[in-house]
Enzyme design. Structure first.
Site, PDB file in Angstrom:
ATOM      1  N   LYS A   1      43.082 -19.526 -12.647  1.00  0.00           N
ATOM      2  CA  LYS A   1      41.926 -19.676 -13.001  1.00  0.00           C
ATOM      3  C   LYS A   1      42.043 -20.068 -14.182  1.00  0.00           C
ATOM      4  CE  LYS A   1      41.576 -15.167 -12.916  1.00  0.00           C
ATOM      5  NZ  LYS A   1      42.382 -14.344 -12.094  1.00  0.00           N
TER       6      LYS A   1
ATOM      7  N   GLU B   1      51.394  -9.822  -2.402  1.00  0.00           N
ATOM      8  CA  GLU B   1      52.288  -9.063  -4.004  1.00  0.00           C
ATOM      9  C   GLU B   1      51.698  -7.789  -4.386  1.00  0.00           C
ATOM     10  OE1 GLU B   1      50.877 -10.211  -7.687  1.00  0.00           O
ATOM     11  OE2 GLU B   1      49.770 -11.982  -6.594  1.00  0.00           O
TER      12      GLU B   1
END
Ligand code: PSU
Ligand code: MN
Length: 311
Positions: free
Chosen positions: A163, A28
């Protein structure tokens, strides 16, 4: 020219690898333009491509360049995306039509990288972390489009978990509802990006690339739409102290709320604040976990090609 080809450009190297059933790994560009500072973002993006080649696969960095979903960016394009940083608009699913129509550039998130990869025929994509259900989403409704994309687009995404700027438990619930398998690479526990520890379990532990490729092929063969998530823990020697990173994440979240940051600016804001609050330590961990993920991505891509060659 058919409609899709007007907006999709696949590099000759990626095209021939796909035609010859050779392994390709998608990458990406939001992580380049919005996820890391210049010049580390460019160095990392180029090193990531090298690692994939060292593992015998072809890298395909994906971005929107002048109104085309570009699968297999050149070194110059990667340098440009890294240097322009936040000036490159973040391109999620809802941004794509206008960016393409206007001939603009865009940094592709997990969502749009999956869309372009699938359009080109690339099945494996490796990155750092995915978006998910944000903490407090029960009132803000801030849920990343990445989860809906995993529910509908047939690409396997290798990541280091999500996260704890996110609500990991709710993210896993959402993926369960949408029927997205969450696989742990040689682990039973869902990793939490900077740490191997989250307290949540993955659906299945995978022992190696063949195991992952077989599950993905079974999904495709049965027409079960959507992708899969392969969660690969950060190598222990690079993992951060759990309390230390969580304290910094909490501080960044508090600042984000105080400043009234909203919408698609939230994730880049938090990533940048955490990097600054940890004096760059989290950036080092981030880079290492990406290197680890792309190596696993290349191995899975190879296993997938080998399994397909047998059929
Ligand atoms: N998490 C990271 N680094 C990133 C991102 C997420 O650790 O660079 C990026 C990815 O491109 C992901 C996007 O798809 O943020 C999610 O943004 P949002 O939460 O606005 O959907
Ligand atoms: Mn959001």
């Amino acid at each position: 020219m058919n409609d899709l080809n007007r907006y999709l450009s696949v590099s000759p190297e990626v095209q021939s690898a796909l035609k010859e059933n050779r392994p390709v790994v998608a990458l990406e560009s939001t992580i380049i333009s919005h996820g890391m500072p210049y010049p580390r973002n460019v160095e990392t993006a180029l090193r990531v491509e090298e690692i994939i080649r060292e593992h015998g696969a072809v890298p395909a960095t994906i971005a929107v360049i002048q109104g085309r979903m570009t699968v297999g960016c050149t070194k110059e394009q990667i340098e440009y995306l890294g240097k322009r940083g936040l000036d490159v608009p973040k391109a999620s699913r809802r941004d794509l039509p206008v960016l393409l129509a206007r001939g603009m550039d865009g940094a592709t998130t997990v969502t749009t990288t999956m869309i372009a990869a699938a359009a080109a025929g690339v099945k494996i994509f490796a990155t750092g972390g995915i978006g998910g259900v944000h903490r407090g989403a029960e009132t803000t409704m801030d849920i990343s489009a990445d989860l809906e994309e995993l529910a509908q687009t047939p690409v396997l995404v290798v990541c280091a978990g999500c996260k704890s700027i996110l609500d990991i438990g709710l993210t896993l619930e959402y993926l369960e509802t949408k029927g997205v398998p969450v696989l742990g690479y040689r682990t039973e526990e869902m990793p939490a990006f900077y740490t191997t520890h989250s307290g949540f379990r993955v659906d299945y532990r995978m022992e190696g690339p063949e195991d992952v490729a077989a599950a993905f092929l079974a999904k495709l063969a049965c027409g079960l739409k959507g992708g899969m998530l392969l969660a690969n823990p950060i190598p222990a020697q690079y993992a951060m102290d759990l309390d230390y990173i969580n304290a910094n994440i909490d501080a960044a979240l508090k600042e984000c709320a105080e400043k009234g940051i909203r919408g698609k600016a939230i994730t880049p804001f938090l990533l940048d604040r955490i990097q600054k609050l940890t004096g760059g330590k989290s950036l080092e961990a981030n880079i290492q976990l990406v290197y680890n993920n792309v190596a696993v991505g290349a191995e899975v891509a190879k296993a997938l090609c080998a399994a397909q060659a047998k059929d």
